[in-house]
Motif scaffolding. Structure first.
Motif, PDB file in Angstrom:
ATOM      1  N   ILE A  63       0.829  -1.214   0.000  1.00 57.40           N
ATOM      2  CA  ILE A  63       0.000   0.000   0.000  1.00 57.40           C
ATOM      3  C   ILE A  63       0.857   1.255   0.000  1.00 57.40           C
ATOM      4  O   ILE A  63       0.508   2.265  -0.597  1.00 57.40           O
ATOM      5  CB  ILE A  63      -0.939  -0.002   1.223  1.00 57.40           C
ATOM      6  N   SER A  64       1.999   1.195   0.671  1.00 58.82           N
ATOM      7  CA  SER A  64       2.865   2.358   0.825  1.00 58.82           C
ATOM      8  C   SER A  64       3.325   2.902  -0.524  1.00 58.82           C
ATOM      9  O   SER A  64       3.475   2.169  -1.493  1.00 58.82           O
ATOM     10  CB  SER A  64       4.087   1.975   1.668  1.00 58.82           C
ATOM     11  N   GLY A  65       3.564   4.200  -0.543  1.00 58.67           N
ATOM     12  CA  GLY A  65       4.109   4.819  -1.744  1.00 58.67           C
ATOM     13  C   GLY A  65       5.610   4.985  -1.688  1.00 58.67           C
ATOM     14  O   GLY A  65       6.222   5.530  -2.611  1.00 58.67           O
ATOM     15  N   SER A  66       6.233   4.521  -0.595  1.00 57.20           N
ATOM     16  CA  SER A  66       7.683   4.644  -0.465  1.00 57.20           C
ATOM     17  C   SER A  66       8.366   3.460  -1.128  1.00 57.20           C
ATOM     18  O   SER A  66       8.081   2.306  -0.794  1.00 57.20           O
ATOM     19  CB  SER A  66       8.085   4.707   1.016  1.00 57.20           C
ATOM     20  N   PRO A  67       9.283   3.686  -2.064  1.00 59.64           N
ATOM     21  CA  PRO A  67       9.911   2.572  -2.784  1.00 59.64           C
ATOM     22  C   PRO A  67      10.900   1.771  -1.947  1.00 59.64           C
ATOM     23  O   PRO A  67      11.163   0.610  -2.250  1.00 59.64           O
ATOM     24  CB  PRO A  67      10.626   3.260  -3.951  1.00 59.64           C
ATOM     25  N   LEU A  68      11.464   2.359  -0.900  1.00 61.60           N
ATOM     26  CA  LEU A  68      12.520   1.686  -0.140  1.00 61.60           C
ATOM     27  C   LEU A  68      12.156   1.396   1.312  1.00 61.60           C
ATOM     28  O   LEU A  68      12.872   0.664   1.989  1.00 61.60           O
ATOM     29  CB  LEU A  68      13.795   2.533  -0.165  1.00 61.60           C
ATOM     30  N   SER A  69      11.071   1.965   1.814  1.00 66.85           N
ATOM     31  CA  SER A  69      10.715   1.804   3.213  1.00 66.85           C
ATOM     32  C   SER A  69      10.377   0.353   3.545  1.00 66.85           C
ATOM     33  O   SER A  69       9.699  -0.334   2.781  1.00 66.85           O
ATOM     34  CB  SER A  69       9.522   2.700   3.565  1.00 66.85           C
ATOM     35  N   VAL A  70      10.860  -0.102   4.688  1.00 62.66           N
ATOM     36  CA  VAL A  70      10.532  -1.432   5.203  1.00 62.66           C
ATOM     37  C   VAL A  70       9.913  -1.243   6.580  1.00 62.66           C
ATOM     38  O   VAL A  70      10.492  -0.574   7.437  1.00 62.66           O
ATOM     39  CB  VAL A  70      11.776  -2.327   5.308  1.00 62.66           C
ATOM     40  N   SER A  71       8.749  -1.831   6.799  1.00 61.94           N
ATOM     41  CA  SER A  71       8.037  -1.669   8.063  1.00 61.94           C
ATOM     42  C   SER A  71       8.091  -2.941   8.889  1.00 61.94           C
ATOM     43  O   SER A  71       8.200  -4.048   8.353  1.00 61.94           O
ATOM     44  CB  SER A  71       6.578  -1.280   7.801  1.00 61.94           C
ATOM     45  N   GLY A  72       8.003  -2.773  10.187  1.00 60.94           N
ATOM     46  CA  GLY A  72       8.013  -3.910  11.092  1.00 60.94           C
ATOM     47  C   GLY A  72       8.025  -3.419  12.518  1.00 60.94           C
ATOM     48  O   GLY A  72       7.875  -2.218  12.787  1.00 60.94           O
ATOM     49  N   LEU A 273       7.171   8.926  10.038  1.00 62.28           N
ATOM     50  CA  LEU A 273       7.413  10.106   9.214  1.00 62.28           C
ATOM     51  C   LEU A 273       8.892  10.506   9.249  1.00 62.28           C
ATOM     52  O   LEU A 273       9.447  10.935   8.232  1.00 62.28           O
ATOM     53  CB  LEU A 273       6.522  11.256   9.681  1.00 62.28           C
ATOM     54  N   LEU A 274       9.520  10.371  10.426  1.00 60.02           N
ATOM     55  CA  LEU A 274      10.950  10.656  10.519  1.00 60.02           C
ATOM     56  C   LEU A 274      11.764   9.661   9.692  1.00 60.02           C
ATOM     57  O   LEU A 274      12.734  10.030   9.018  1.00 60.02           O
ATOM     58  CB  LEU A 274      11.396  10.610  11.976  1.00 60.02           C
ATOM     59  N   SER A 275      11.357   8.396   9.749  1.00 56.72           N
ATOM     60  CA  SER A 275      12.067   7.369   8.976  1.00 56.72           C
ATOM     61  C   SER A 275      11.900   7.597   7.481  1.00 56.72           C
ATOM     62  O   SER A 275      12.860   7.469   6.717  1.00 56.72           O
ATOM     63  CB  SER A 275      11.546   5.978   9.358  1.00 56.72           C
ATOM     64  N   ILE A 276      10.684   7.929   7.060  1.00 51.73           N
ATOM     65  CA  ILE A 276      10.418   8.171   5.636  1.00 51.73           C
ATOM     66  C   ILE A 276      11.281   9.325   5.125  1.00 51.73           C
ATOM     67  O   ILE A 276      11.861   9.266   4.029  1.00 51.73           O
ATOM     68  CB  ILE A 276       8.925   8.470   5.413  1.00 51.73           C
ATOM     69  N   GLU A 277      11.380  10.376   5.938  1.00 52.92           N
ATOM     70  CA  GLU A 277      12.206  11.527   5.553  1.00 52.92           C
ATOM     71  C   GLU A 277      13.670  11.111   5.394  1.00 52.92           C
ATOM     72  O   GLU A 277      14.341  11.498   4.434  1.00 52.92           O
ATOM     73  CB  GLU A 277      12.079  12.620   6.605  1.00 52.92           C
ATOM     74  N   ALA A 278      14.158  10.293   6.349  1.00 49.34           N
ATOM     75  CA  ALA A 278      15.549   9.839   6.288  1.00 49.34           C
ATOM     76  C   ALA A 278      15.780   8.904   5.106  1.00 49.34           C
ATOM     77  O   ALA A 278      16.818   8.963   4.434  1.00 49.34           O
ATOM     78  CB  ALA A 278      15.915   9.138   7.598  1.00 49.34           C
ATOM     79  N   ASP A 280      14.139   8.805   2.227  1.00 50.99           N
ATOM     80  CA  ASP A 280      14.138   9.559   0.970  1.00 50.99           C
ATOM     81  C   ASP A 280      15.488  10.228   0.730  1.00 50.99           C
ATOM     82  O   ASP A 280      15.910  10.403  -0.418  1.00 50.99           O
ATOM     83  CB  ASP A 280      13.023  10.615   0.990  1.00 50.99           C
ATOM     84  N   LYS A 281      16.176  10.597   1.804  1.00 48.56           N
ATOM     85  CA  LYS A 281      17.473  11.254   1.652  1.00 48.56           C
ATOM     86  C   LYS A 281      18.552  10.290   1.156  1.00 48.56           C
ATOM     87  O   LYS A 281      19.495  10.710   0.490  1.00 48.56           O
ATOM     88  CB  LYS A 281      17.896  11.881   2.985  1.00 48.56           C
ATOM     89  N   ILE A 282      18.419   8.999   1.505  1.00 51.57           N
ATOM     90  CA  ILE A 282      19.436   8.038   1.069  1.00 51.57           C
ATOM     91  C   ILE A 282      19.027   7.315  -0.212  1.00 51.57           C
ATOM     92  O   ILE A 282      19.786   6.481  -0.714  1.00 51.57           O
ATOM     93  CB  ILE A 282      19.726   6.997   2.169  1.00 51.57           C
ATOM     94  N   ASP A 283      17.850   7.625  -0.734  1.00 51.51           N
ATOM     95  CA  ASP A 283      17.406   7.013  -1.984  1.00 51.51           C
ATOM     96  C   ASP A 283      18.279   7.528  -3.127  1.00 51.51           C
ATOM     97  O   ASP A 283      18.323   8.742  -3.373  1.00 51.51           O
ATOM     98  CB  ASP A 283      15.938   7.376  -2.235  1.00 51.51           C
TER      99      ASP A 283
END
Length: 526
Positions: A63-72, A273-278, A280-283
């Motif tokens: 569902i997420s729109g983040s290409p690199l985010s991993v949740s857990g 939100l903090l993780s998503i911001e971080a 995106d910076k390393i993408d």
């Protein structure tokens, strides 16, 4: 709703599979011990940690729109989870709070509250994370020395002080201690070895722990059965379905459940939100992840996790960084890692049960250190006391009380410094001598916005001018709004100055009254 086609949620890319498939293996190897370790630190069933990782991969990533985010499961929530389970008295009641937290996150995403993180002072957020790191370290010390697991969790809500005390009250298992400290050395030094660092350090820790666990058998360093991971063995479909724990919906009106739910929803959303911001910076492709859609994805994930007996989840930077560093390109890397976790639970539970707790404790100790490393304290101190004091107070209150109280106190302290700065930034005064005589001129320049909070400092400054000041200019030409209370102070000072024979000039000092009904301009006095 989110600016992208719904059909794209589950769309896989064959072109990127050659990158995402190996990356998913790396993320799986990093996630497996972390899921187990965080569940252990949270006082929850170990299967709950694995279940959360599975849902975070398969459900949230789809569902997420983040290409690199991993949740857990997240280390940042361990304090809340452990304290909440104890507070609510039953795990079934706690996971009801997780379901409600997911609903709250879903609503936050729908109403486009993805910018919520911008309204929390960064000093408080960093202090919260550092306090969580310190608490994780304190909680893992008993396990690092091989003490009985029940002692490891005997600590006050959020503090971990009693857990630390227990280390001197119980006997040490030196086999577990050796495994833990060797694992810590691997986590610290392995990533620095060129060539070898392509193998994830947590995987090396797991292999090391399993190997030493076998090697220590029959010696004075032998581990006890309770020093090893113990997840249920699945041999049938009935065994698999029996792993799930369902919420106790009879507690839906319990006030404490809703307090826990809102706490989890806010903290998990901020961490995400903090993780998503971080991330995106390393993408490498510098893509921008939609925050509102991410909140929706996290909400759905937490609803599913809570309903099946899992832990609350967030987007986690450690696994996401591993994904990016391993060459992952799209969401399917995170989705595949969730699939590998599911396969591991079904196919190799006996192998998972060979992992010693000492290795997991090392991973958590290393994680806690990274959250609260000394360099962070030095960095915050370098930013000034207005940043360091809220940061430090947040840490102290969280460690000695609980997370929610700590964050609340931290926000109050940070707000004090914000208001203090606002009071002094609303004006600037310049005093310079006249060339014609021995007197001085004071020029008080007002800022664009002057509120009632600035009344006291402006009043104090005007009535405490040096005695040689005989000419005063109050300049409001830059001001778009001046509060009526401040206008009254200036008017009173004007009359006072005139009565003392001072020269005073009010330049464009105006204010808006009753929704811009009229403007009042003070009379210019030369």
């Amino acid at each position: 709703m989110f600016g992208t086609r719904t059909s794209a949620f589950l769309k896989l890319s064959k072109r990127d599979l050659k990158y995402d498939f190996p990356a998913s293996i790396v993320v799986f190897l990093v996630a497996l011990p972390l899921c187990l370790g965080i569940a252990m630190a949270s006082g929850a069933p170990l299967f709950a940690g694995l279940l959360t990782g599975i849902i975070g991969g398969i459900v949230v990533a789809s569902i997420s729109g983040s290409p690199l985010s991993v949740s857990g499961p997240a280390a940042g929530l361990t304090v809340i989870v452990l304290g909440s389970i104890e507070k609510l008295g039953a795990y079934e009641t706690f996971i009801l709070a997780v379901v409600i937290a997911g609903v709250i996150q879903l609503i936050l995403g729908i109403v486009k509250a993805g910018m919520i993180g911008n309204y929390f002072p960064s000093s408080v957020i960093l202090g919260m994370l550092a306090a969580i790191g310190i608490t994780i370290i304190l909680k893992q010390i008993p396990i690092a020395f091989g003490l009985n697991e029940s002692h490891a969790f005997e600590f006050d809500n959020g503090g971990g002080i009693a857990a630390f005390t227990n280390t001197v009250m119980s006997s040490v298992n030196w086999g577990a201690t050796i495994i833990c400290f060797l694992s810590l050395a691997v986590l610290i030094f392995w990533p620095k070895i060129k060539g070898l660092n392509k193998v994830p350090a947590p995987l090396v820790v797991v292999l090391l722990g399993v190997g030493l666990g076998f090697a220590f058998q029959g010696t004075g360093l032998a581990l006890n059965p309770d020093h090893f991971v113990n997840i249920p063995i699945v041999s049938s479909f009935a065994d698999f379905t029996g792993l799930f724990i369902f919420p106790d919906f009879t507690q839906i009106l319990n006030k404490e459940v809703w307090i826990v739910a809102f706490t989890i929803a806010i903290i998990a959303s901020l961490e995400t939100l903090l993780s998503i911001e971080a991330i995106d910076k390393i993408d490498p492709l510098k893509r921008n992840s939609p925050t509102n859609r991410e909140l929706v994805a996290q909400g759905v994930g937490n609803m599913a996790s809570g309903f099946l007996g899992g832990l609350p989840m967030t987007s986690v930077i450690v696994r996401s960084s591993a994904n990016a560093n391993a060459g992952g390109k799209t969401r399917q890397a995170a989705m595949l890692h969730g699939l590998w976790l599911l396969v591991a639970v079904l196919a190799i539970p006996s192998m998972i049960n060979l992992i010693p707790y000492g290795g997991l404790a090392a991973i958590l100790l290393h994680t806690g250190y990274k959250l609260a490393k000394p360099a962070l304290f030095k960095q915050m101190f370098g930013k000034g006391l207005d940043q360091f004091i809220p940061f430090f107070i947040t840490i102290a209150v969280v460690v000695f009380t609980d997370l929610l109280t700590g964050v609340g106190v931290g926000i109050l302290v940070a707000t004090f410094y914000i208001l203090r700065a606002n009071m002094h930034n609303a004006y600037h005064i310049n005093i310079k001598p006249k060339e014609t005589d021995d007197t001085s001129v004071a020029v008080l320049t007002l800022a664009e916005e002057v509120t009632f909070l600035n009344k006291a400092p402006i009043q104090h400054k005007l009535y405490n001018l040096p005695k040689d000041v005989k000419t005063i200019l109050i300049d409001g030409h830059r001001s778009k709004f001046i509060d009526k209370d401040v206008i009254d102070v200036i008017k009173d000072f004007e009359q006072n100055a005139i009565s003392k024979g001072l020269d005073i000039e009010l330049n464009e000092v105006t204010f808006k009254k009753e929704h811009r009904r009229r403007k009042q301009k003070l009379k210019k006095v030369v």
